[in-house]
Design a protein around this motif. Structure first.
Motif, short mmCIF file in Angstrom:
data_model
loop_
_atom_site.label_atom_id
_atom_site.label_comp_id
_atom_site.label_asym_id
_atom_site.label_seq_id
_atom_site.Cartn_x
_atom_site.Cartn_y
_atom_site.Cartn_z
N ALA A 193 0.91 -1.12 0.15
CA ALA A 193 0.09 0.00 0.07
C ALA A 193 0.80 1.35 -0.03
CB ALA A 193 -0.96 0.04 1.11
N PRO A 194 1.92 1.43 1.00
CA PRO A 194 2.70 2.66 0.89
C PRO A 194 3.44 2.87 -0.33
CG PRO A 194 3.55 1.12 2.61
CD PRO A 194 2.11 0.59 2.28
N ALA A 195 4.15 1.55 -0.94
CA ALA A 195 4.85 1.72 -2.04
C ALA A 195 4.03 2.23 -3.24
CB ALA A 195 5.56 0.26 -2.49
N VAL A 196 2.84 1.69 -3.57
CA VAL A 196 1.88 2.13 -4.55
C VAL A 196 1.34 3.55 -4.31
CG1 VAL A 196 -0.36 1.82 -5.63
CG2 VAL A 196 0.93 -0.12 -5.25
N ALA A 197 1.18 3.94 -3.24
CA ALA A 197 0.89 5.34 -2.79
C ALA A 197 1.81 6.16 -3.15
CB ALA A 197 0.29 5.48 -1.56
N ALA A 198 3.18 5.97 -2.49
CA ALA A 198 4.20 6.62 -2.96
C ALA A 198 4.32 6.96 -4.54
CB ALA A 198 5.32 6.42 -2.18
N ILE A 199 4.32 6.03 -5.24
CA ILE A 199 4.78 5.88 -6.59
C ILE A 199 3.62 6.83 -7.26
CG2 ILE A 199 4.47 4.65 -8.78
CD1 ILE A 199 5.92 2.25 -7.31
N THR A 200 2.30 6.71 -6.89
CA THR A 200 1.22 7.37 -7.42
C THR A 200 1.41 8.84 -6.92
OG1 THR A 200 -0.25 5.70 -6.97
CG2 THR A 200 -1.33 7.99 -7.11
N LEU A 201 1.87 9.38 -6.04
CA LEU A 201 2.16 10.34 -5.65
C LEU A 201 3.37 11.20 -6.37
CD1 LEU A 201 1.54 13.15 -3.75
CD2 LEU A 201 3.02 12.20 -2.01
N GLY A 202 4.36 10.23 -6.32
CA GLY A 202 5.61 10.90 -7.30
C GLY A 202 5.26 10.89 -8.64
N ILE A 203 4.12 10.47 -9.28
CA ILE A 203 3.82 10.57 -10.71
C ILE A 203 3.10 11.85 -10.94
CG2 ILE A 203 2.76 9.59 -12.83
CD1 ILE A 203 3.64 6.92 -11.53
N VAL A 204 1.82 12.02 -10.15
CA VAL A 204 0.92 12.82 -10.23
C VAL A 204 0.98 14.21 -9.35
CG1 VAL A 204 -0.76 11.27 -11.00
CG2 VAL A 204 -0.99 11.88 -8.60
N GLY A 205 1.54 14.03 -8.15
CA GLY A 205 1.72 15.35 -7.33
C GLY A 205 0.36 15.60 -6.34
N ASP A 264 -20.90 -3.06 2.81
CA ASP A 264 -19.49 -3.07 2.98
C ASP A 264 -18.62 -2.68 1.73
OD1 ASP A 264 -16.67 -3.92 4.19
OD2 ASP A 264 -16.42 -5.47 2.64
N GLY A 265 -19.43 -2.68 0.53
CA GLY A 265 -19.00 -2.05 -0.49
C GLY A 265 -18.83 -0.70 -0.50
N ILE A 266 -20.00 -0.05 0.02
CA ILE A 266 -20.03 1.47 0.26
C ILE A 266 -19.05 1.75 1.24
CG2 ILE A 266 -21.39 3.32 0.75
CD1 ILE A 266 -23.91 1.86 -0.11
N GLY A 267 -18.90 1.26 2.40
CA GLY A 267 -17.90 1.90 3.29
C GLY A 267 -16.45 1.45 2.97
N ALA A 268 -16.14 0.49 2.39
CA ALA A 268 -14.65 -0.01 2.17
C ALA A 268 -14.20 1.06 0.86
CB ALA A 268 -14.36 -1.34 1.89
N GLY A 269 -15.27 1.16 -0.14
CA GLY A 269 -15.04 1.95 -1.09
C GLY A 269 -14.58 3.60 -0.69
N LEU A 270 -15.27 4.10 0.12
CA LEU A 270 -14.91 5.29 0.98
C LEU A 270 -13.69 5.35 1.50
CD1 LEU A 270 -18.50 6.25 1.93
CD2 LEU A 270 -17.44 7.07 -0.01
N PHE A 271 -13.61 4.31 2.32
CA PHE A 271 -12.43 4.27 3.27
C PHE A 271 -10.93 4.15 2.38
CE2 PHE A 271 -9.22 2.53 6.01
CZ PHE A 271 -9.57 2.87 7.33
N GLY A 272 -11.07 3.35 1.64
CA GLY A 272 -9.86 3.15 0.80
C GLY A 272 -9.26 4.49 0.21
N VAL A 273 -10.26 5.34 -0.20
CA VAL A 273 -9.69 6.54 -0.85
C VAL A 273 -9.36 7.63 -0.03
CG1 VAL A 273 -10.21 8.40 -2.53
CG2 VAL A 273 -11.12 6.00 -3.04
N ILE A 274 -10.27 7.98 1.09
CA ILE A 274 -10.44 8.99 1.85
C ILE A 274 -8.99 8.73 3.03
CG2 ILE A 274 -11.46 10.73 3.43
CD1 ILE A 274 -12.51 10.55 0.63
N SER A 275 -9.12 7.74 3.52
CA SER A 275 -7.69 7.38 4.52
C SER A 275 -6.44 7.71 3.72
CB SER A 275 -7.89 6.16 4.97
OG SER A 275 -7.50 4.89 3.92
N ILE A 276 -6.24 7.58 2.59
CA ILE A 276 -5.04 7.76 1.97
C ILE A 276 -4.73 9.44 1.95
CG2 ILE A 276 -3.54 7.63 0.02
CD1 ILE A 276 -4.66 4.84 -0.51
N LEU A 277 -6.04 9.98 1.36
CA LEU A 277 -6.01 11.45 1.11
C LEU A 277 -5.59 12.11 2.52
CD1 LEU A 277 -8.85 12.13 -1.36
CD2 LEU A 277 -6.48 11.69 -1.94
#
Length: 411
Positions: free
Chosen positions: A97-109, A296-309
């Motif tokens: 998770a942190p590696a993919v998030a880091a690569i994402t941030l490193g590409i798009v800002g 769970d689809g609603i809750g986890a879908g929101l959590f996965g995005v917002i927690s990283i942000l």
């Protein structure tokens, strides 16, 4: 990487119950081990990702080890070999998770991060949905062991996908939440991060969420296995498929909605937790149990995005993005482990309904804590405001350039 990072995830719980005939408390211990190991390795893994330029290779090595762990489960039936394999999963999955998030941030800002994370999570859930379909069919018509072979194939495909990412596209300073002028030595330690009240209460809220949520789906899988052993893999896969299908669209929505504030979006995920757990407590029909997973689809879908942000908000301009991810994921790992152990103990001594009610109570407590204690993080003034270095301005300048380029390209 959608279905790889958890090392076959919830299917292990059902496999150990229905094929290996393990007791619920033994299953709870094994399922808890990855989280316990992750508690120790998440912060240093985050710090490593902050510093290294070999982020792609970390994903490759992690995938090789996950494949070997799946193979160990197939060839070994004893408690200790399975326990050791899950300990290795806990050691390795902290990278994903942190590696993919880091690569994402490193590409798009930062300026494009919310939309890109929403897009990431949509593909993540789509991958989980497709994997669940295949796993359900394999478990029903071939064997449960076939699910683990399929996970090995997924690891190979993930390695191939990682090499499609071009190294030159990744800005490694931006990938750790820093600007060009911020030095690696400016990255703070765990003590500095937790001295910030906003970071501390956010971390506690994330832990409470997982303390309630982590054990719910494994318990549902066990409950389905006891009701209909032959078709349990199909019911479980259907539940995952439905939830992941919802998440594909919810994650996309969350990335856009987050532009108007993070907290109100994530609060919905918190509130759905106790509702879902209570429904599972008093319903035994496998078809209805499957349908409830839509929540769970609603809750986890929101959590996965917002927690990283929110993590990105709290670490912006400090060069601590991945270290903070490690700290938060460590707290979440502790909560996941405690959730499995607690649920296994309660179910063994008091039954499944009381187990679900206990998890619902924790979910309600977490919702109240998040609502009244955790602040809105979008544009929040955090520890980066006391950073005297020029990295923050540099990062903002670079974000502006990236945004202008994206607008010009029509992205």
């Amino acid at each position: 990487m959608a279905d790889v990072r958890d090392g076959v995830g919830v299917y292990l719980s059902v496999y150990l119950l229905t094929v290996r005939n393990w007791q619920p408390d033994e299953i709870g211990i094994v399922i808890a081990v990855p989280g316990l190991v992750g508690i120790l390795v998440q912060p240093p893994a985050g710090a490593l990702i902050d510093r290294t330029k070999y982020k792609r290779w970390l994903l490759v090595v992690a995938s090789v080890i996950i494949a070997l762990c799946c193979l160990m489960i197939i060839v070994s039936s004893g408690f200790w070999p399975v326990l050791i394999s899950q300990a290795l999963v806990g050691l390795i999955q902290s990278v994903y998770a942190p590696a993919v998030a880091a690569i994402t941030l490193g590409i798009v800002g930062h300026s494009l991060l919310s939309k890109r994370i929403g897009r990431n999570e949509s593909f993540n859930h789509l991958g989980n949905m497709l994997a669940a379909i295949i796993c359900g069919l394999i478990g029903r018509f071939i064997s449960y062991e076939g699910i683990f072979y399929f996970s090995i194939i997924q690891c190979v495909l993930l390695i191939a996908a990682v090499f499609v990412i071009r190294e030159k596209d990744i800005d490694h300073n931006l990938a750790r939440g820093a600007g060009e002028a911020t030095q690696t030595t400016d990255v703070a330690g765990v003590k500095s991060l937790l001295s910030n009240r906003n970071i501390l209460v956010f971390t506690i809220a994330m832990a409470l969420f997982h303390l309630s949520n982590a054990a719910i789906l494994p318990l549902v899988g066990q409950k389905m296995g006891l009701v209909d052993k032959q078709n349990s893999s199909l019911y479980l896969s259907a539940a995952i498929i439905m939830a992941q299908g919802v998440m594909v669209f919810v994650a996309k929505f969350a990335g856009t909605a987050a532009e108007n504030g993070r907290k109100k979006v994530l609060l919905v995920a918190f509130l759905l937790l106790p509702v879902r757990a209570l429904l599972f407590a008093f319903i035994d029909n496998p078809y209805v149990l499957t349908g409830i997973q839509l929540l769970d689809g609603i809750g986890a879908g929101l959590f996965g995005v917002i927690s990283i942000l929110m993590i990105a908000d709290l670490s912006k301009g400090t060069g601590r993005f991945n270290l903070l991810q490690g700290v938060v994921y460590s707290a979440m790992g502790l909560a996941v482990s405690l959730s499995s152990i607690l649920a296994g103990f309660v179910v063994k001594n008091f039954g499944y309904p009381i187990g679900f009610v206990t998890l619902a109570g924790i979910g309600g407590l977490g919702s109240l804590f998040f609502l009244f204690v955790v602040p809105e993080t979008k544009d929040i003034a955090t520890t980066q405001q006391v950073d005297k270095h020029s990295g923050t301005a540099s990062m903002h300048d670079k974000d502006t350039v990236r945004q202008m380029a994206a607008d010009k390209a029509g992205i």
